[in-house]
Design a protein around this motif. Structure first.
Motif, PDB file in Angstrom:
ATOM      1  N   ARG A 278      41.002  48.129  39.154  1.00 29.50           N
ATOM      2  CA  ARG A 278      42.406  48.156  38.793  1.00 29.50           C
ATOM      3  C   ARG A 278      42.369  50.109  38.719  1.00 29.50           C
ATOM      4  NH1 ARG A 278      43.778  43.747  35.651  1.00 29.50           N
ATOM      5  NH2 ARG A 278      42.955  44.219  34.340  1.00 29.50           N
ATOM      6  N   HIS A 279      41.299  50.435  38.611  1.00 25.95           N
ATOM      7  CA  HIS A 279      40.866  52.029  38.158  1.00 25.95           C
ATOM      8  C   HIS A 279      41.845  52.400  38.997  1.00 25.95           C
ATOM      9  CE1 HIS A 279      38.713  55.368  36.388  1.00 25.95           C
ATOM     10  NE2 HIS A 279      38.281  55.532  37.521  1.00 25.95           N
ATOM     11  N   GLY A 280      42.357  53.278  38.990  1.00 27.43           N
ATOM     12  CA  GLY A 280      43.338  54.580  39.194  1.00 27.43           C
ATOM     13  C   GLY A 280      44.974  53.785  39.742  1.00 27.43           C
ATOM     14  N   GLU A 281      45.139  52.724  39.205  1.00 24.93           N
ATOM     15  CA  GLU A 281      46.456  52.298  39.537  1.00 24.93           C
ATOM     16  C   GLU A 281      46.909  52.510  38.325  1.00 24.93           C
ATOM     17  OE1 GLU A 281      46.096  48.086  40.598  1.00 24.93           O
ATOM     18  OE2 GLU A 281      44.639  48.540  42.177  1.00 24.93           O
ATOM     19  N   ARG A 282      48.279  52.499  38.336  1.00 27.79           N
ATOM     20  CA  ARG A 282      49.186  52.672  37.170  1.00 27.79           C
ATOM     21  C   ARG A 282      49.689  51.755  36.398  1.00 27.79           C
ATOM     22  NH1 ARG A 282      55.613  53.509  38.058  1.00 27.79           N
ATOM     23  NH2 ARG A 282      56.151  54.092  35.601  1.00 27.79           N
ATOM     24  N   PRO A 283      48.834  51.677  35.171  1.00 28.17           N
ATOM     25  CA  PRO A 283      48.504  50.650  33.950  1.00 28.17           C
ATOM     26  C   PRO A 283      49.676  49.772  34.203  1.00 28.17           C
ATOM     27  CG  PRO A 283      47.843  52.941  33.236  1.00 28.17           C
ATOM     28  CD  PRO A 283      48.523  53.307  34.093  1.00 28.17           C
ATOM     29  N   ASP A 284      50.254  48.650  33.599  1.00 29.09           N
ATOM     30  CA  ASP A 284      51.241  47.802  33.451  1.00 29.09           C
ATOM     31  C   ASP A 284      51.106  46.859  32.115  1.00 29.09           C
ATOM     32  OD1 ASP A 284      49.479  45.518  34.374  1.00 29.09           O
ATOM     33  OD2 ASP A 284      49.869  45.470  36.658  1.00 29.09           O
ATOM     34  N   GLN A 285      51.947  46.201  32.454  1.00 30.01           N
ATOM     35  CA  GLN A 285      52.194  45.252  31.143  1.00 30.01           C
ATOM     36  C   GLN A 285      51.041  43.711  30.623  1.00 30.01           C
ATOM     37  OE1 GLN A 285      54.406  45.624  29.358  1.00 30.01           O
ATOM     38  NE2 GLN A 285      54.591  43.974  27.824  1.00 30.01           N
ATOM     39  N   SER A 286      50.372  44.112  32.281  1.00 27.19           N
ATOM     40  CA  SER A 286      49.571  43.381  32.460  1.00 27.19           C
ATOM     41  C   SER A 286      48.468  43.920  31.485  1.00 27.19           C
ATOM     42  CB  SER A 286      49.147  42.651  33.838  1.00 27.19           C
ATOM     43  OG  SER A 286      48.132  43.978  33.819  1.00 27.19           O
ATOM     44  N   GLU A 287      48.036  44.809  30.820  1.00 30.13           N
ATOM     45  CA  GLU A 287      46.781  45.575  30.161  1.00 30.13           C
ATOM     46  C   GLU A 287      46.683  44.635  28.473  1.00 30.13           C
ATOM     47  OE1 GLU A 287      44.627  47.228  31.419  1.00 30.13           O
ATOM     48  OE2 GLU A 287      45.696  47.191  33.511  1.00 30.13           O
ATOM     49  N   GLN A 288      48.326  44.334  28.917  1.00 28.20           N
ATOM     50  CA  GLN A 288      47.912  43.800  26.811  1.00 28.20           C
ATOM     51  C   GLN A 288      47.412  42.671  26.891  1.00 28.20           C
ATOM     52  OE1 GLN A 288      51.410  41.820  25.320  1.00 28.20           O
ATOM     53  NE2 GLN A 288      52.683  43.209  27.362  1.00 28.20           N
ATOM     54  N   PHE A 289      46.845  41.605  28.119  1.00 30.37           N
ATOM     55  CA  PHE A 289      46.302  40.420  27.929  1.00 30.37           C
ATOM     56  C   PHE A 289      44.879  41.134  28.144  1.00 30.37           C
ATOM     57  CE2 PHE A 289      50.834  39.883  29.597  1.00 30.37           C
ATOM     58  CZ  PHE A 289      51.052  38.865  28.660  1.00 30.37           C
ATOM     59  N   ARG A 290      44.165  39.479  27.281  1.00 27.29           N
ATOM     60  CA  ARG A 290      42.497  40.127  27.560  1.00 27.29           C
ATOM     61  C   ARG A 290      42.278  39.204  28.983  1.00 27.29           C
ATOM     62  NH1 ARG A 290      38.193  35.660  24.768  1.00 27.29           N
ATOM     63  NH2 ARG A 290      36.071  37.129  25.455  1.00 27.29           N
ATOM     64  N   THR A 291      43.254  38.319  29.980  1.00 23.47           N
ATOM     65  CA  THR A 291      42.610  38.333  31.378  1.00 23.47           C
ATOM     66  C   THR A 291      43.949  37.721  32.039  1.00 23.47           C
ATOM     67  OG1 THR A 291      41.676  36.506  32.693  1.00 23.47           O
ATOM     68  CG2 THR A 291      42.650  35.488  31.285  1.00 23.47           C
ATOM     69  N   THR A 292      44.483  38.008  33.389  1.00 28.20           N
ATOM     70  CA  THR A 292      45.743  37.258  33.582  1.00 28.20           C
ATOM     71  C   THR A 292      45.388  36.242  34.429  1.00 28.20           C
ATOM     72  OG1 THR A 292      44.808  38.663  35.653  1.00 28.20           O
ATOM     73  CG2 THR A 292      46.631  40.120  33.556  1.00 28.20           C
ATOM     74  N   LEU A 293      44.161  36.173  33.917  1.00 28.91           N
ATOM     75  CA  LEU A 293      44.493  34.102  35.153  1.00 28.91           C
ATOM     76  C   LEU A 293      44.251  33.483  34.320  1.00 28.91           C
ATOM     77  CD1 LEU A 293      40.893  35.708  37.283  1.00 28.91           C
ATOM     78  CD2 LEU A 293      43.398  35.727  37.760  1.00 28.91           C
ATOM     79  N   PRO A 294      44.260  32.309  34.668  1.00 32.27           N
ATOM     80  CA  PRO A 294      44.317  30.775  33.684  1.00 32.27           C
ATOM     81  C   PRO A 294      42.737  30.445  32.869  1.00 32.27           C
ATOM     82  CG  PRO A 294      45.023  30.671  35.930  1.00 32.27           C
ATOM     83  CD  PRO A 294      44.679  31.615  35.603  1.00 32.27           C
ATOM     84  N   VAL A 295      42.551  30.186  33.004  1.00 35.94           N
ATOM     85  CA  VAL A 295      41.198  29.901  31.569  1.00 35.94           C
ATOM     86  C   VAL A 295      41.175  28.635  31.420  1.00 35.94           C
ATOM     87  CG1 VAL A 295      39.130  30.814  29.617  1.00 35.94           C
ATOM     88  CG2 VAL A 295      41.025  32.319  30.999  1.00 35.94           C
ATOM     89  N   MET A 296      40.117  28.109  31.342  1.00 38.45           N
ATOM     90  CA  MET A 296      39.648  26.257  31.310  1.00 38.45           C
ATOM     91  C   MET A 296      38.148  26.528  30.126  1.00 38.45           C
ATOM     92  SD  MET A 296      40.911  24.416  34.554  1.00 38.45           S
ATOM     93  CE  MET A 296      39.692  26.357  35.948  1.00 38.45           C
ATOM     94  N   ARG A 297      38.383  25.915  29.366  1.00 41.05           N
ATOM     95  CA  ARG A 297      37.102  26.324  28.377  1.00 41.05           C
ATOM     96  C   ARG A 297      36.778  24.774  27.936  1.00 41.05           C
ATOM     97  NH1 ARG A 297      37.145  31.337  25.997  1.00 41.05           N
ATOM     98  NH2 ARG A 297      38.304  32.709  26.807  1.00 41.05           N
ATOM     99  N   ILE A 298      35.736  25.089  27.912  1.00 34.68           N
ATOM    100  CA  ILE A 298      34.807  23.921  27.509  1.00 34.68           C
ATOM    101  C   ILE A 298      33.508  23.893  26.317  1.00 34.68           C
ATOM    102  CG2 ILE A 298      32.951  22.394  27.936  1.00 34.68           C
ATOM    103  CD1 ILE A 298      34.770  22.019  29.636  1.00 34.68           C
ATOM    104  N   ARG A 299      34.395  23.970  24.778  1.00 33.24           N
ATOM    105  CA  ARG A 299      34.163  23.764  23.672  1.00 33.24           C
ATOM    106  C   ARG A 299      33.529  22.426  23.004  1.00 33.24           C
ATOM    107  NH1 ARG A 299      40.504  25.167  22.593  1.00 33.24           N
ATOM    108  NH2 ARG A 299      40.293  23.057  24.026  1.00 33.24           N
TER     109      ARG A 299
END
Length: 360
Positions: A247-268
């Motif tokens: 995304r380098h060079g693209e205009r920053p958007d609201q998504s930058e506030q999130f750690r990731t924009t993708l669904p995460v499945m966690r094993i704990r």
């Protein structure tokens, strides 16, 4: 990789986990034939009536020795939840006519690869309910990150290997050179109906290779309109770092506030606090049902007698629990005990704090 387990049978994708002894052998899953074998093969626990009598001296290759070396998968809450989340995302992805399909990430402790393999198996099983499989149809491709991955040439090779494609040129009958297999791979995946790509071990991608690697994966995804699942230690940070570079060079958007924009499945790891004992005890009961020892009654709950100790020794990590119970069961066959006992557990060394501090 270790086997991960969950508290109830994950039926979220309409296919139960496969108790395959070779479950997470990379050479098995990262070839089409191996993955198909994993999807369709459902071995049953050995019947004691067909086994050598108790007290018989057995080789390590005896059927019960091998069976207890890799007990069938049971469920943990995280795997059950991961299968549910994957089903929902993949179901929506299947019917998107335009736009990029949503990718997913699997992160956490030991057991990530088990979840990835179960998603691959369940997704293909779901599609097989809609059509009869054949030799060409390959809805799921599963690769492990190879040791070399510096350019498109390298990244095309694990996909070519999955399909058994020859990617070497014999230059002088002594030296072999691999050739870029991107176009043959894309053609084959299109013809075989690939709609899910599982990429395991992304933590093996070097930081300076991230941009090239994910540009390649993104190109495959765009051209095939397939879903992609990334799996590995620290996968969330790895994937997001790669996306930030792209995304380098693209205009920053609201998504930058999130750690990731993708669904995460966690094993704990599974907790065992006051009021949170059910998941751990359910896992132990599933193991209890799967044991095939002459002095053990499957499903009688004998392992629950050791619930506190087993959690203290393993910390709730399924890889350590699996190793501890498998080793103890095999030893009980060898010494004739034929049951999980306190003495047997005490005699096993499997990590998670088992080593003493006073070696001197």
């Amino acid at each position: 990789m270790p086997t991960t387990h969950t508290s109830q049978s994950p039926v979220t994708l309409d296919v139960a986990p496969a108790p395959l002894y070779r479950l997470l052998d990379p050479d098995l899953l990262s070839t089409r034939e191996g993955l198909m074998d994993f999807v369709h093969h459902e071995p049953k626990p050995p019947d004691l009536a067909d086994c050598a009598p108790s007290g018989t001296k057995l080789p390590d290759t005896d059927v019960r020795m091998m069976y207890h070396g890799n007990l069938p998968c049971v469920s943990t809450p995280d795997v059950t939840r991961g299968l549910l989340d994957a089903r929902r995302t993949l179901r929506t992805n299947r019917f998107r006519r335009v736009g990029k399909r949503m990718s997913m990430v699997i992160d956490g402790c030991a057991g990530k690869s088990t979840l990835l393999a179960q998603i691959a198996r369940a997704y293909q099983g779901l599609l097989e309910n809609e059509r009869r499989p054949d030799r060409e149809w390959t809805p799921v491709v599963y690769i492990n990150v190879p040791p070399r991955h510096e350019c498109n040439l390298d990244w095309s090779l694990p996909f070519a290997d999955f399909f058994g494609m020859d990617h070497t040129l014999n230059l002088d009958k002594r030296t072999y050179r691999s050739t870029d297999m991107t176009e043959p791979v894309i053609h084959t995946m299109r013809e075989s109906g690939t709609s899910l790509i599982c990429i395991d071990g992304i933590d093996r991608i070097h930081s300076n290779d991230l941009t090239k690697a994910f540009a390649y994966f993104d190109s495959l995804q765009a051209r095939l309109r397939a879903s992609v699942i990334y799996c590995g230690n620290g996968a969330v940070d790895i994937v997001e770092e790669a996306l930030r570079h792209r995304r380098h060079g693209e205009r920053p958007d609201q998504s930058e506030q999130f750690r990731t924009t993708l669904p995460v499945m966690r094993i704990r790891r599974i907790p065992f606090h006051e009021g949170q004992q059910d998941a751990w005890r359910t896992v132990l009961m599933d193991y209890d049902k799967n044991l095939r020892l002459y002095n053990h009654v499957p499903g009688a709950g004998k392992l629950l007698d050791f619930d506190t100790e087993l959690h203290a020794r393993t910390g709730g990590y399924m890889d350590t629990l699996d190793q501890l119970l498998c080793q103890t069961a095999q030893q009980s066959i060898e010494d004739g005990t034929e049951a999980i006992t306190q003495e047997g557990l005490d005699d096993m060394v499997v990590g998670r704090g088992d080593l003493e501090d006073d070696w001197a």
